[in-house]
Design a protein around this motif. Structure first.
Motif, PDB file in Angstrom:
ATOM      1  N   ILE A   1       0.836  -1.194   0.000  1.00 28.27           N
ATOM      2  CA  ILE A   1       0.000   0.000   0.000  1.00 28.27           C
ATOM      3  C   ILE A   1       0.871   1.243   0.000  1.00 28.27           C
ATOM      4  CG2 ILE A   1      -2.006  -0.990   1.174  1.00 28.27           C
ATOM      5  CD1 ILE A   1      -0.684   0.541   3.721  1.00 28.27           C
TER       6      ILE A   1
ATOM      7  N   LEU B   1      -4.860   1.455   1.553  1.00 29.22           N
ATOM      8  CA  LEU B   1      -4.983   0.511   2.660  1.00 29.22           C
ATOM      9  C   LEU B   1      -6.448   0.130   2.861  1.00 29.22           C
ATOM     10  CD1 LEU B   1      -3.907  -0.987   5.177  1.00 29.22           C
ATOM     11  CD2 LEU B   1      -4.175   1.131   6.444  1.00 29.22           C
TER      12      LEU B   1
ATOM     13  N   THR C   1      -4.088  -5.472  10.441  1.00 28.51           N
ATOM     14  CA  THR C   1      -3.139  -5.087   9.416  1.00 28.51           C
ATOM     15  C   THR C   1      -1.861  -4.668  10.123  1.00 28.51           C
ATOM     16  OG1 THR C   1      -5.044  -4.109   8.368  1.00 28.51           O
ATOM     17  CG2 THR C   1      -2.938  -3.746   7.307  1.00 28.51           C
ATOM     18  N   VAL C   2      -0.760  -5.343   9.842  1.00 29.35           N
ATOM     19  CA  VAL C   2       0.501  -4.941  10.460  1.00 29.35           C
ATOM     20  C   VAL C   2       1.537  -4.704   9.368  1.00 29.35           C
ATOM     21  CG1 VAL C   2       0.126  -6.105  12.669  1.00 29.35           C
ATOM     22  CG2 VAL C   2       1.163  -7.356  10.799  1.00 29.35           C
ATOM     23  N   ALA C   3       2.444  -3.780   9.639  1.00 29.88           N
ATOM     24  CA  ALA C   3       3.541  -3.537   8.717  1.00 29.88           C
ATOM     25  C   ALA C   3       4.484  -4.726   8.793  1.00 29.88           C
ATOM     26  CB  ALA C   3       4.264  -2.263   9.118  1.00 29.88           C
ATOM     27  N   VAL C   4       4.964  -5.200   7.651  1.00 28.20           N
ATOM     28  CA  VAL C   4       5.902  -6.326   7.679  1.00 28.20           C
ATOM     29  C   VAL C   4       7.293  -5.764   7.960  1.00 28.20           C
ATOM     30  CG1 VAL C   4       6.848  -8.267   6.414  1.00 28.20           C
ATOM     31  CG2 VAL C   4       4.474  -7.587   6.055  1.00 28.20           C
ATOM     32  N   PRO C   5       7.875  -6.109   9.109  1.00 29.28           N
ATOM     33  CA  PRO C   5       9.159  -5.512   9.482  1.00 29.28           C
ATOM     34  C   PRO C   5      10.250  -5.823   8.454  1.00 29.28           C
ATOM     35  CG  PRO C   5       8.176  -6.635  11.348  1.00 29.28           C
ATOM     36  CD  PRO C   5       7.376  -7.005  10.152  1.00 29.28           C
TER      37      PRO C   5
ATOM     38  N   SER D   1      10.622  -4.985   5.564  1.00 26.77           N
ATOM     39  CA  SER D   1      10.216  -5.073   4.164  1.00 26.77           C
ATOM     40  C   SER D   1      10.151  -3.660   3.624  1.00 26.77           C
ATOM     41  CB  SER D   1       8.834  -5.706   4.054  1.00 26.77           C
ATOM     42  OG  SER D   1       8.901  -7.043   4.436  1.00 26.77           O
TER      43      SER D   1
ATOM     44  N   ALA E   1       8.875  -0.153   2.666  1.00 28.37           N
ATOM     45  CA  ALA E   1       7.780   0.610   3.257  1.00 28.37           C
ATOM     46  C   ALA E   1       6.522   0.390   2.440  1.00 28.37           C
ATOM     47  CB  ALA E   1       8.145   2.088   3.299  1.00 28.37           C
ATOM     48  N   GLY E   2       5.403   0.133   3.102  1.00 27.92           N
ATOM     49  CA  GLY E   2       4.137  -0.088   2.406  1.00 27.92           C
ATOM     50  C   GLY E   2       3.725  -1.550   2.366  1.00 27.92           C
ATOM     51  N   THR E   3       4.633  -2.447   2.792  1.00 24.10           N
ATOM     52  CA  THR E   3       4.278  -3.865   2.789  1.00 24.10           C
ATOM     53  C   THR E   3       3.498  -4.170   4.062  1.00 24.10           C
ATOM     54  OG1 THR E   3       6.419  -4.223   1.769  1.00 24.10           O
ATOM     55  CG2 THR E   3       5.186  -6.186   2.433  1.00 24.10           C
ATOM     56  N   VAL E   4       2.287  -4.658   3.899  1.00 17.19           N
ATOM     57  CA  VAL E   4       1.485  -4.976   5.080  1.00 17.19           C
ATOM     58  C   VAL E   4       0.991  -6.413   5.008  1.00 17.19           C
ATOM     59  CG1 VAL E   4       0.644  -2.647   5.585  1.00 17.19           C
ATOM     60  CG2 VAL E   4      -0.601  -4.067   3.964  1.00 17.19           C
ATOM     61  N   ARG E   5       0.775  -6.958   6.182  1.00 18.63           N
ATOM     62  CA  ARG E   5       0.189  -8.280   6.270  1.00 18.63           C
ATOM     63  C   ARG E   5      -1.232  -8.088   6.773  1.00 18.63           C
ATOM     64  NH1 ARG E   5       2.697 -13.235   9.831  1.00 18.63           N
ATOM     65  NH2 ARG E   5       1.214 -14.831   9.170  1.00 18.63           N
TER      66      ARG E   5
END
Lengths: 367, 435, 509
Positions: B364, B370, B402-406, B408, B410-414
């Motif tokens: 996102i 998002l 929705t969490v940010a994938v550490p 990764s 910026a903008g990658t979310v799980r």
């Protein structure tokens, strides 16, 4: 090689894994079983790896750091073929015409703490009980070595696709940017060999004892117990303390302006304290936990090491795995002293994350 | 007060074990244990249904079956007659270390007769890392065709984001061996090559067993008077339809823990609580929120690896704190299970709701994006739960996180979505309308 | 405007009534009475740390970066005891609102540029009297926009918030909040008279001002005065044009009558309480109490009266009683008096007495009904008044008959029922040939007795409302045109006569 060594054997792998998670609670367990079984298999086949304190090594011994660059999720989805770390080291050896006599972790935390053990077993060289961060920071030049004037380059990133990138740059920040630009193409993660240097330089440049530390912490974490007991045991060996316990009420994304050059966008976790003063705890994330606010008051922040313990399960809660309703303890552990120096704070402190507030330790008048 | 989730109809919960089976009939607050004369699958189900008809003559009835103990027995038993499976990994390069080439779980690896690697695969966001190696694929097809293995599990890196390579392999195998039973990891979604591979291997291996069990249940029900809906309990404590278990048997794997937790909570009339169960003499705890068991993707049922279907996580729990109260969670009541685990599992099965679960990675760049990505995920999860037996329009989002994938970009979310619905027969009250 | 311009600091409640904060969304609104002494545009947390108490902080730049920054700013604001925090809506999420609530710190979210907002607010806070005046001017503007009494009272009540305002005629609140009339020990009553177009006092605006409230009594009074022209205009607008007005009243009364006849479908069985429609107060009507109706009708009915006659009758009837209604109904006029007390006949008696000369001049007779509560009661009283008026005709011009005295049975016992029944044979031949004539006649009688209310009639007959409707339709087809004004009374009497004859004989032969 001189001096006494301890050994890391297959039996130590679970403790190393858990302890490494405490020092960087970013990544969940999706890749856990493949990595630990790989490392266990290696240590069973090749025998234990010798773990040396830096000062016991001959000063001229060439050493190189290893880490997993990129995301643990990418690593879990595309596990290593197994030769990436050795291949990265060999490229630097070829370039520099040296043979490394020891490897060490760039960051003794998360999976990056395990891969140097695997590489040491594959190469048959000792592992240094030291690292560059004492935890995990987002950028490759956020290291004690860099503060001590050791260059991260030349460095090689070798991806799971079999492709690699060699970077030589004038500053650490540029090296990081050049490297990060290739990361997606390399497969989302890469084996990074960097900071080729000597044991002598690492004596003043690296943070000592960090591998033994995670093994000790890991042993505590493996004894599944109730969280209160767990936290008091952890406090005894790491100096951590609990900032509060509460339920997650909100997970916010893109919660503040961001700079795309740092991995992972800013996000926040809002926790409603379930006991005590019932404060609203706000946890700011950027790959790691960057700051903790209680009712808006900054109570802990980078370079403090911050992690969450799942209070219903008595295990570490990893940041890619949080859900609303989870009951968590927020723990703060002091980072290594070097990070609280003016140079350290400037590099990895709150201001680096765009939080222009004084660190609570400074406000309290602590060094 | 009682969590009345069974509406005005009788619901039968059945727990199938290799040595015998158990059942209860649940109708609102009434929980009737069934004492069958013949405690095998057929006898237990028949006896339970007759009890239900006898006590509550006005149908309809639903029968929810927990197959998990049978499935676990099938893969753990040494003399298991499960089929052997060929695994095809689609990754850029083959593993150079034997430990990385196989599954870390011995129980899973035991089912694997052959392994192949075909170059290909994508990253987490669906970018191609390596073109699919069609030459190698042809060789693999030829080898498989020449051999006796007819069960093939396929897992491609990144196939949850872009299933093209996986489908390419599946098509080629199907063409080469029209009778093959093929399982592709993208059908299950989820993360982690090891977990996804273990899931498809079990899917392949268990398909026959699951099909036989479901067939047997349906045969018993067809011989009984009246109309019955057969449902199968899922690992997350919800249920799905019999036909979906035929195609995705692993979904039923590990259901028993979640059912026991939900059953104990139901008997206490609680929708949010912590449940203490006893396991092999030790005390373990599970959590119930909104009437659903708290689940995760941790290692399930002691098979030695994660799967991509969530199951309840039971954690060891010391008894009460020195002060005499369970100290961990002051804000929810604690329930100590007072019944036999089999009974709890049956109650949990009887009162379960149709559920679905989605676990995806997305990219996102703005809050709007998002929102749209979340909406999209929610819509898909809703479609799944409807396919699993929920009445249209009843989906309730038990969790959307929705969490940010550490580490990764910026903008990658799980994004994870867990949805429960109201059954399309029998249950007249929506799940959340509990006292 | 305020007679004594106050130099007190403006309150938060005062600020959020005017732009730019009137547009802000209130994520948490702690205390409208909180004073605002200064406005600070905080770009940094350092600036926030230096804030004095009772300031309003507009967050900007670093201090409004979102996520943690709002939380940190709220905490500093709480530490510094500021009055309110204003922040861009883009960074204020639900967690921010939750924290504001936890700290009980007013948090307002704006969509416009924080710098502009801060500048505007600074101007307002530095000149509180001006801001208040602006508030009043805005209020005056809003009042002027109102064309109805209700709208005027709505504006007053939203403006005065904790001081309820009502428009009172006599002692009855006809619009606004009844709370204004309730005696409160901790409130002071403020009253302003409102004159009608004839310069006569018509009503009063009453406000109950909390003693310790943020609004001075003078301020409230000046606001009420401000509302007077709008009220008069609203009043005049509906009142001055008598043609429009009587059409309006006629339509309104028709509506009331329909309301009484057809209670809402979900109404419970049994006597129905009909809520007084709010539009009735716009006409100045009072219906809520017990109502006693007056029927003014020509001695010799000759069709609907001309507008001129109506105007004259209105002028005579309403002399000194401008808020009493006068509704044209067929060839007659209806009026009523509403009171809290059923025995309170004084005003009506005086009105009837005062009207007698005019009644004589216009050759009218007067019937007065009994007192009954509410809308349905009014309708019943109207029917009674009409019957009484019929009796009054016997007294010649200006005859007056009170239903209380005559009573329906008394009036009807007078009737030569047998003769009337013979008339029915001749003029309602079709009806008299019908097999169901008895049911039809009883139904029409019941409906007429109930003042046209189908539901009351159906209750009385013990049949479904639809049955009543069907019978009415059939009766009309058979010549029983009960709904034609000229024939209504005759048919009513006829039906009465037939029904009582048949009841006496136990048959309809």
């Amino acid at each position: 090689m001189s001096g006494a060594a301890t050994w890391i054997s297959a039996a130590d792998v679970p403790a190393l894994y858990e302890g490494a998670k405490f020092y960087a609670p970013a990544v969940g367990d999706a890749g856990r079983s493949s990595l630990t079984s790989w490392l266990t298999g290696l240590l069973e086949r090749e025998g234990p790896v010798a773990l040396h304190r830096v000062e016991t090594m001959a000063p001229e011994t060439p050493c190189v750091s290893l880490c997993v660059l990129g995301s643990g999720s990418a690593l879990a989805d595309l596990p290593p073929a197994g030769d990436e770390f050795v291949a990265a080291i060999r490229q630097i050896e070829q370039l520099q015409g040296v043979r490394f006599g020891a490897v060490y972790p760039l960051a003794a935390a998360t999976v990056s703490a395990l891969v140097p053990v695997a590489a040491a077993a594959q190469l048959g060289v000792p592992l240094l009980d030291a690292d560059g961060m004492g935890r995990a920071f987002a950028l490759i030049h956020h290291t004690a070595m860099y503060l001590a004037g050791i260059s991260p380059t030349p460095l090689v990133a070798f991806g799971p696709t079999g492709d690699s990138v060699l970077v030589d740059a004038r500053t650490g920040a540029r090296a990081d940017r050049l490297l990060r630009a290739s990361l997606d193409t390399l497969g989302g993660w890469a084996a990074l060999a960097s900071y080729p240097t000597t044991a002598g330089a690492l004596r003043r440049g690296a943070l000592p004892g960090t591998i033994s530390r995670i093994a000790n912490v890991g042993r505590v974490l493996l004894q599944q117990t109730d969280p209160d007991l767990l936290i008091s045991r952890l406090a005894a060996i790491t100096g951590c303390r609990r900032l509060g316990r509460g339920r997650i009420s909100e997970l916010e994304q893109l919660s503040r302006p961001s700079d795309g050059s740092i991995p992972a966008h800013p996000s926040s976790v809002v926790i409603d304290e379930t006991d005590g003063q019932r404060r609203q705890l706000r946890i700011e994330l950027r790959s790691e936990i960057v700051a903790v606010f209680a009712n808006g008051e900054l109570i802990a922040g980078a370079p403090d090491l911050l992690c969450l313990v799942d209070a219903t399960r008595g295990t570490l809660a990893t940041l890619d795995n949080l859900e609303r309703g989870d009951l968590v303890d927020v723990l703060v552990t002091p980072g290594d002293a070097v990070w609280y120096s003016d140079e350290g704070m400037a590099m990895v402190g709150l201001s680096f994350h765009g939080i222009p507030l004084d660190h609570p330790r400074r406000l309290r008048g602590e060094p | 007060m009682l969590v009345s989730r069974t509406g005005e109809f009788a619901h039968v919960g059945v727990s199938l074990h290799p040595e015998r089976s158990y059942a209860v009939v649940v109708h609102g607050a009434a929980v009737l244990p069934v004492e069958p004369a013949r405690a095998d699958l057929d006898g237990t189900i028949a006896s339970a249904v007759r009890t239900a008809i006898g006590e509550f003559p006005d149908g309809p009835f639903a029968v929810t079956v927990d197959l998990a103990p049978m499935l676990l027995d099938a893969i753990t038993r040494a003399d298991s007659a499960l089929p052997r499976v060929a695994v095809i990994r689609v990754v850029p390069r083959p593993a150079t270390d034997p430990a990385l080439a196989r599954s870390p779980a011995a129980l899973v690896e035991r089912r694997v007769a052959r392994r192949f690697t075909v170059a290909g695969g994508h990253d987490l966001l669906g970018n191609e890392l390596c073109p699919l190696d069609h030459g190698r694929l042809d060789e693999v097809c030829a080898e498989l065709d020449a051999g006796s293995i007819r069960h093939v599990a396929i897992v491609a890196a990144g196939s949850q984001a872009r299933p093209g390579h996986e489908r390419g392999v599946a098509d080629a195998i199907q063409t080469a061996m029209p009778g093959a039973r093929i399982s592709a990891a993208s059908e299950y979604g989820g993360h982690g090559l090891v977990a996804r591979e273990a899931t498809v291997v079990l899917d392949c291996a268990l398909s026959g067993v699951a099909e036989q069990l479901v067939d047997r249940c349906e045969r018993v029900l067809s011989r009984l008077p009246g109309e019955f809906q057969l449902r199968v309990a899922r690992g997350d404590g919800g249920y799905t339809t019999a036909s979906r278990i035929r195609t995705m048997p692993v979904v039923a794997f590990g259901a028993t823990d979640a059912l026991e937790v939900c059953g104990a909570a139901y008997l206490e009339g609680l929708a949010d609580c912590r449940v203490l169960l006893s396991r092999d003499g030790a005390q373990v705890a599970g959590e119930v929120r909104h009437g659903l068991a708290q689940v995760s993707l941790a290692e399930s049922a002691g098979i030695g690896t994660e799967l991509v279907v969530p199951t309840a996580v039971l954690t060891p729990e010391r008894d009460v704190t020195p002060s005499g109260v369970p100290g961990r969670m002051p804000d929810v009541p604690v329930v100590r299970a007072r019944h036999a685990p089999e009974l709890l599992a049956c109650v949990g099965a009887a009162v379960s709701s149709p559920t679905s679960w989605l676990d995806e990675v997305a990219f996102i760049e703005s809050a709007d994006e998002l929102r749209s990505v979340r909406r999209d995920a929610e819509e898909r999860a809703t479609a799944f739960v409807t396919a699993n037996g929920a009445a249209p329009g009843t989906a309730f989002f038990a969790e959307v996180s929705t969490v940010a994938v550490p580490y990764s970009p910026a903008g990658t979310v799980r994004i994870r979505v867990r949805v429960a619905g109201t059954p399309d027969i029998g249950l007249t009250q929506p799940l959340l309308e509990t006292p | 405007m305020s007679q004594r311009p106050s130099t007190l600091p403006i309150t938060l409640g005062g600020l959020v009534r005017i732009q730019p904060l009137a547009r802000a969304s209130r994520l948490h609104f702690a205390d409208p009475l909180r004073q605002v002494e200064q406005v600070v545009l905080a770009q940094t947390f350092e600036r926030l740390r230096r804030c004095a108490p009772h300031v309003l902080v507009v967050l900007h730049d670093t201090a409004a970066a979102g996520g943690w920054s709002l939380a940190a700013a709220l905490h500093l604001a709480w530490e510094r005891n500021v009055s309110a925090v204003v922040v861009s809506g883009a960074v204020a999420g639900s967690a921010g609102a939750a924290l504001a609530e936890r700290l009980n710190m007013t948090l307002l979210a704006i969509d416009s540029d924080p710098v502009d907002v801060a500048l505007q607010l600074a101007g307002q806070v530095s000149a509180p009297a001006a801001a208040r005046a602006l508030g009043q001017a805005l209020c005056a503007e809003r009042l002027a926009e109102q064309t109805h009494v209700r709208g005027v009272l709505g504006v007053l009540n939203s403006e005065l918030q904790n001081a309820p305002v009502a428009l009172v005629i006599g002692e009855t609140a006809v619009a606004g909040r009844v709370a204004a009339l309730q005696d409160k020990t901790n409130a002071r009553r403020v009253e302003v008279e409102v004159q009608g177009p004839d310069e006569q006092p018509w009503a009063r605006l009453v406000a109950a001002v909390p003693v310790n409230g943020p609004m001075a009594v003078e301020q409230v009074e000046s606001l009420l005065r401000l509302a007077r022209p709008s009220l008069q205009a609203a009043w005049a607008q509906t009142r001055l044009d008598s043609t429009v007005h009587s059409a309006h009243e006629q339509a309104a009364f028709g509506l009331l009558r329909r309301l009484a006849a057809e209670p809402p479908p979900d109404a419970p069985a049994g006597p129905v309480e009909i809520e007084t429609p709010p539009w009735s107060s716009e006409l100045g009507w009072q219906i809520d109490g017990v109502n006693r109706a007056v029927w003014l009708t020509p001695l010799r009915p000759s069709g609907a009266p001309s507008e001129e006659v109506t105007h004259l009758v209105r002028a005579a009837w309403q002399r000194g009683r401008t808020h009493w209604p006068l509704v044209v109904d067929g060839d007659s006029w209806i009026s009523w008096h509403s009171s809290e007390d059923a025995d309170d006949v004084g005003p009506l008696r005086r009105a009837v007495t005062a009207f007698r000369d005019s009644a004589a001049a216009h050759r009218l007779v007067i019937g007065v009904g009994q007192a009954h509560p509410g809308v349905a009661g009014l309708m019943r009283s109207v029917a009674e008044a009409r019957l009484a008026a019929y009796v009054a005709r016997k007294q010649g011009p200006a005859g007056v008959q009170w239903f209380d005295q005559v009573g329906a049975s008394a009036a009807l016992a007078w009737l030569p029922t047998t003769e009337i029944a013979q008339v029915a044979d001749l003029c309602l031949a079709e009806l008299m040939d019908a097999r169901d004539r008895m049911a039809l006649v009883q139904t029409v009688l019941a409906v007429l007795d109930c003042g046209g209310s189908l539901s009351q009639a159906s209750q009385r007959l013990g049949v479904h409302r639809n049955t009543v409707l069907a019978r009415l339709t059939r009766a009309r087809q058979l010549g029983l045109a009960y709904d034609e004004p000229e024939q209504r009374l005759a048919l009513h009497v006829l039906c009465y006569a037939l029904a009582s004859l048949w009841t006496q004989s136990g048959t309809d032969e």
